[in-house]
Enzyme design. Sequence first.
Site, PDB file in Angstrom:
ATOM      1  N   ALA A   1       0.863  -1.178   0.000  1.00 22.20           N
ATOM      2  CA  ALA A   1       0.000   0.000   0.000  1.00 22.20           C
ATOM      3  C   ALA A   1       0.902   1.232   0.000  1.00 22.20           C
ATOM      4  CB  ALA A   1      -0.892  -0.016   1.230  1.00 22.20           C
TER       5      ALA A   1
ATOM      6  N   GLY B   1       0.488  -4.920   0.928  1.00 24.08           N
ATOM      7  CA  GLY B   1      -0.730  -4.971   0.113  1.00 24.08           C
ATOM      8  C   GLY B   1      -0.538  -5.696  -1.207  1.00 24.08           C
TER       9      GLY B   1
ATOM     10  N   GLU C   1      -0.946  -9.257  -0.415  1.00 24.38           N
ATOM     11  CA  GLU C   1      -2.377  -9.462  -0.146  1.00 24.38           C
ATOM     12  C   GLU C   1      -3.175  -9.506  -1.456  1.00 24.38           C
ATOM     13  OE1 GLU C   1      -2.090  -6.148   2.601  1.00 24.38           O
ATOM     14  OE2 GLU C   1      -2.910  -7.415   4.181  1.00 24.38           O
TER      15      GLU C   1
ATOM     16  N   GLU D   1       4.488  -4.869   7.336  1.00 17.89           N
ATOM     17  CA  GLU D   1       3.724  -3.779   7.950  1.00 17.89           C
ATOM     18  C   GLU D   1       4.131  -3.432   9.382  1.00 17.89           C
ATOM     19  OE1 GLU D   1       2.375  -6.233   6.159  1.00 17.89           O
ATOM     20  OE2 GLU D   1       0.906  -5.397   4.777  1.00 17.89           O
TER      21      GLU D   1
HETATM   22  N1  CAA Z   1       4.598   3.135  -0.889  1.00 16.72           N
HETATM   23  C1  CAA Z   1       5.009   4.302  -1.437  1.00 16.72           C
HETATM   24  N2  CAA Z   1       6.147   4.403  -2.164  1.00 16.72           N
HETATM   25  C2  CAA Z   1       6.890   3.307  -2.321  1.00 16.72           C
HETATM   26  C3  CAA Z   1       6.512   2.072  -1.780  1.00 16.72           C
HETATM   27  C4  CAA Z   1       5.294   2.002  -1.031  1.00 16.72           C
HETATM   28  N3  CAA Z   1       4.835   0.845  -0.501  1.00 16.72           N
HETATM   29  N4  CAA Z   1       7.449   1.146  -2.088  1.00 16.72           N
HETATM   30  C5  CAA Z   1       8.383   1.784  -2.820  1.00 16.72           C
HETATM   31  N5  CAA Z   1       8.055   3.094  -2.961  1.00 16.72           N
HETATM   32  C6  CAA Z   1       8.797   4.144  -3.675  1.00 16.72           C
HETATM   33  C7  CAA Z   1      10.024   4.567  -2.904  1.00 16.72           C
HETATM   34  O1  CAA Z   1       9.691   5.513  -1.907  1.00 16.72           O
HETATM   35  C8  CAA Z   1      10.868   5.146  -4.018  1.00 16.72           C
HETATM   36  O2  CAA Z   1      10.390   6.428  -4.296  1.00 16.72           O
HETATM   37  P1  CAA Z   1      11.458   7.629  -4.645  1.00 16.72           P
HETATM   38  O3  CAA Z   1      12.121   7.166  -5.917  1.00 16.72           O
HETATM   39  O4  CAA Z   1      10.572   8.810  -4.840  1.00 16.72           O
HETATM   40  O5  CAA Z   1      12.382   7.716  -3.499  1.00 16.72           O
HETATM   41  C9  CAA Z   1      10.537   4.257  -5.216  1.00 16.72           C
HETATM   42  O6  CAA Z   1       9.300   3.603  -4.894  1.00 16.72           O
HETATM   43  C10 CAA Z   1      11.589   3.182  -5.457  1.00 16.72           C
HETATM   44  O7  CAA Z   1      11.780   2.467  -4.253  1.00 16.72           O
HETATM   45  P2  CAA Z   1      13.214   2.289  -3.539  1.00 16.72           P
HETATM   46  O8  CAA Z   1      14.135   3.381  -3.933  1.00 16.72           O
HETATM   47  O9  CAA Z   1      12.975   2.074  -2.086  1.00 16.72           O
HETATM   48  O10 CAA Z   1      13.683   0.951  -4.251  1.00 16.72           O
HETATM   49  P3  CAA Z   1      14.644  -0.168  -3.641  1.00 16.72           P
HETATM   50  O11 CAA Z   1      14.969  -1.079  -4.764  1.00 16.72           O
HETATM   51  O12 CAA Z   1      15.787   0.450  -2.926  1.00 16.72           O
HETATM   52  O13 CAA Z   1      13.765  -0.939  -2.552  1.00 16.72           O
HETATM   53  C11 CAA Z   1      11.794  -2.010  -1.719  1.00 16.72           C
HETATM   54  C12 CAA Z   1      12.632  -1.660  -2.958  1.00 16.72           C
HETATM   55  C13 CAA Z   1      12.546  -3.006  -0.841  1.00 16.72           C
HETATM   56  C14 CAA Z   1      10.509  -2.674  -2.244  1.00 16.72           C
HETATM   57  C15 CAA Z   1      11.478  -0.734  -0.920  1.00 16.72           C
HETATM   58  O14 CAA Z   1      10.958   0.243  -1.813  1.00 16.72           O
HETATM   59  C16 CAA Z   1      10.469  -0.927   0.159  1.00 16.72           C
HETATM   60  O15 CAA Z   1      10.809  -1.438   1.212  1.00 16.72           O
HETATM   61  N6  CAA Z   1       9.211  -0.503  -0.058  1.00 16.72           N
HETATM   62  C17 CAA Z   1       8.178  -0.528   0.927  1.00 16.72           C
HETATM   63  C18 CAA Z   1       7.663  -1.931   1.119  1.00 16.72           C
HETATM   64  C19 CAA Z   1       6.607  -1.950   2.218  1.00 16.72           C
HETATM   65  O16 CAA Z   1       6.866  -1.655   3.356  1.00 16.72           O
HETATM   66  N7  CAA Z   1       5.370  -2.378   1.847  1.00 16.72           N
HETATM   67  C20 CAA Z   1       4.263  -2.471   2.762  1.00 16.72           C
HETATM   68  C21 CAA Z   1       3.490  -1.210   2.791  1.00 16.72           C
HETATM   69  S1  CAA Z   1       2.282  -1.194   4.077  1.00 16.72           S
HETATM   70  C22 CAA Z   1       0.962  -2.070   3.462  1.00 16.72           C
HETATM   71  O17 CAA Z   1       1.012  -2.633   2.395  1.00 16.72           O
HETATM   72  C23 CAA Z   1      -0.244  -2.060   4.331  1.00 16.72           C
HETATM   73  C24 CAA Z   1      -1.321  -2.971   3.936  1.00 16.72           C
HETATM   74  O18 CAA Z   1      -1.271  -4.162   4.134  1.00 16.72           O
HETATM   75  C25 CAA Z   1      -2.554  -2.447   3.389  1.00 16.72           C
END
Ligand code: CAA
Length: 259
Positions: free
Chosen positions: A65, A110, A113, A133
Amino acid sequence: MEYTFLKIEQHDQIAVMKVSAPKSLNALNSTVLKEIDDFVSNLDTKQTRVLIITGDGEKAFVAGADISEMVHLYEKEGYEFSKLGAIAFRKIETLPIPVIAAVNGFCLGGGCELAMACDFRYASSKAKFGQPEVGLGITPGFSGTYRLAKLVGQGYAKEMIYTGKAIRADEALRIGLVNAVYEPEELMDKVMETAQKMVANAPLAIAYAKQCINESYDLIADDAIELENTAFGKCFATEDQKEGMTAFLEKRPAKFVGK
Ligand code: CAA
């Protein structure tokens, strides 16, 4: 409806829905969730016999998400955001056609999911799965606690959710989160191959079988068995049952019409 974050392809009776938010690794904001809901709600399941869900680009299926949207939410909005995803994903789960997730990269939160709301998952060897999360101070919100535990058992689900660790595709295969792992360049061909096999079969029989499998999980044995008895009986009210069995006896391929 014109979609900003979805790319839809139609390959005869197979539809492909790609989540496409390249700036955020296909993260699910509320607009994406509304678009998914709209697409699934309006899908003509007479014309489309199999839906494939995947992520646009080479890096991510869906990285979760959208954190940049969630950071501003309070309790009521958090609940509503969770509902938005849960309702859309439940519609995917209960579509009367098979839905396959082609997991082509990061499949987190998400995203995992979304993949779990599909009937089953094929993964690229580069895919990574996780429910990170709790590291953000929240629980999974699009029915991950329910579906992950159902799919892989409570032990693995609790370990993944409490640690937030990401697992590789081979580990996801070992615990039953995915059905098969392929090299990235092979993934879509393999998913298509499987989808084609389903398209060749009787669509109403598949829909009844899906309903039985989905609903029987939450029923006691006698009710689940009765559900199947009823579905089996209903098949005999279809033209496809007559065609399927006649074709077998006449030693020719069956031509199913979905009636
Ligand atoms: N939400 C918003 N933006 C996101 C995102 C997310 N879930 N995942 C990645 N992005 C964005 C990053 O912020 C980044 O943006 P910028 O270029 O503007 O900085 C861009 O996508 C590229 O990501 P990274 O530079 O971080 O890429 P990476 O290769 O270094 O890492 C990754 C990849 C490991 C997937 C890392 O992006 C990451 O950890 N993302 C978040 C994953 C996460 O925590 N997901 C769960 C979200 S909570 C949820 O989903 C709740 C639910 O159940 C409903």
